[in-house]
Design a protein around this motif. Structure first.
Motif, short mmCIF file in Angstrom:
data_model
loop_
_atom_site.label_atom_id
_atom_site.label_comp_id
_atom_site.label_asym_id
_atom_site.label_seq_id
_atom_site.Cartn_x
_atom_site.Cartn_y
_atom_site.Cartn_z
N GLN A 14 0.78 -1.23 -0.03
CA GLN A 14 0.02 0.03 0.03
C GLN A 14 0.88 1.29 0.08
OE1 GLN A 14 -2.53 -0.71 3.33
NE2 GLN A 14 -4.17 -1.62 2.13
N LEU A 15 1.87 1.13 0.79
CA LEU A 15 2.80 2.48 0.62
C LEU A 15 3.26 2.77 -0.60
CD1 LEU A 15 4.79 1.69 4.07
CD2 LEU A 15 3.37 3.69 3.65
N ASN A 16 3.71 1.72 -1.47
CA ASN A 16 4.17 1.57 -2.77
C ASN A 16 3.02 2.13 -3.59
OD1 ASN A 16 7.04 1.19 -2.51
ND2 ASN A 16 6.56 -0.78 -2.05
N ARG A 17 1.96 1.50 -3.76
CA ARG A 17 0.84 1.92 -4.48
C ARG A 17 0.37 3.12 -4.56
NH1 ARG A 17 -3.57 -1.04 -2.52
NH2 ARG A 17 -2.30 -2.94 -2.84
N PHE A 18 0.27 3.65 -3.21
CA PHE A 18 -0.17 5.40 -3.01
C PHE A 18 1.09 6.26 -2.93
CE2 PHE A 18 -3.72 2.46 -1.09
CZ PHE A 18 -4.61 2.85 -1.79
N ASP A 19 2.28 5.54 -3.21
CA ASP A 19 3.10 6.59 -3.36
C ASP A 19 3.46 7.42 -2.11
OD1 ASP A 19 5.66 7.37 -4.37
OD2 ASP A 19 4.82 8.90 -5.76
N VAL A 20 3.32 6.85 -0.97
CA VAL A 20 3.47 7.54 0.47
C VAL A 20 4.98 8.45 0.50
CG1 VAL A 20 3.26 7.62 2.75
CG2 VAL A 20 1.77 6.13 1.38
N SER A 21 4.67 9.68 0.70
CA SER A 21 6.10 10.55 0.94
C SER A 21 6.71 9.83 2.08
CB SER A 21 5.77 11.76 1.06
OG SER A 21 6.85 12.80 1.30
N VAL A 22 7.93 10.08 2.22
CA VAL A 22 8.81 9.44 3.14
C VAL A 22 8.53 10.24 4.42
CG1 VAL A 22 10.74 10.76 2.43
CG2 VAL A 22 11.06 8.64 3.98
N CYS A 23 8.18 11.50 4.25
CA CYS A 23 7.77 12.49 5.46
C CYS A 23 6.66 11.88 6.20
CB CYS A 23 7.89 13.93 4.96
SG CYS A 23 6.55 14.36 3.88
N HIS A 24 5.56 11.23 5.30
CA HIS A 24 4.46 10.67 5.93
C HIS A 24 4.58 9.21 6.55
CE1 HIS A 24 2.60 14.38 5.28
NE2 HIS A 24 2.73 14.40 3.96
N PHE A 25 5.63 8.61 6.24
CA PHE A 25 5.89 6.98 6.18
C PHE A 25 5.57 6.64 7.71
CE2 PHE A 25 9.80 4.00 6.74
CZ PHE A 25 8.77 2.91 6.58
N LYS A 26 6.25 7.56 8.59
CA LYS A 26 6.15 6.74 10.04
C LYS A 26 4.93 6.83 10.73
CE LYS A 26 8.19 7.43 14.66
NZ LYS A 26 9.24 8.33 15.50
N ASP A 27 4.03 8.18 10.20
CA ASP A 27 2.75 8.44 10.75
C ASP A 27 1.85 7.52 10.00
OD1 ASP A 27 3.33 10.48 12.12
OD2 ASP A 27 3.25 11.86 10.74
#
Length: 72
Positions: free
Chosen positions: A52-65
């Motif tokens: 899901q992190l890859n599919r939605f291209d989550v920014s690394v600044c939001h990764f932990k949250d």
């Protein structure tokens, strides 16, 4: 190309002894930029979260949250 990848760890806890757990790391090319260790012991759950992190291209600044919110 940047992407999230899961990794396996063997950790130790005085209460539980040795156990296997999974973490998620953020890579740009071959360089690891950030990692969260001990995300969970359920390999399938951590795999779905990584996908899901890859599919939605989550920014690394939001990764932990995003990871912490998914565990609640």
């Amino acid at each position: 190309m940047c992407e999230y990848r899961m990794f396996k760890q063997r950790l130790y806890s005085p209460c539980a002894g040795e156990y296997d757990t999974w973490g998620i790391a953020y890579y740009c090319g071959k360089e690891m930029r950030f990692a969260l260790e001990d995300v969970g012991c359920d390999e399938a759950m951590v795999r779905r979260l990584t996908q899901q992190l890859n599919r939605f291209d989550v920014s690394v600044c939001h990764f932990k949250d995003v990871v912490l919110d998914s565990l609640e």
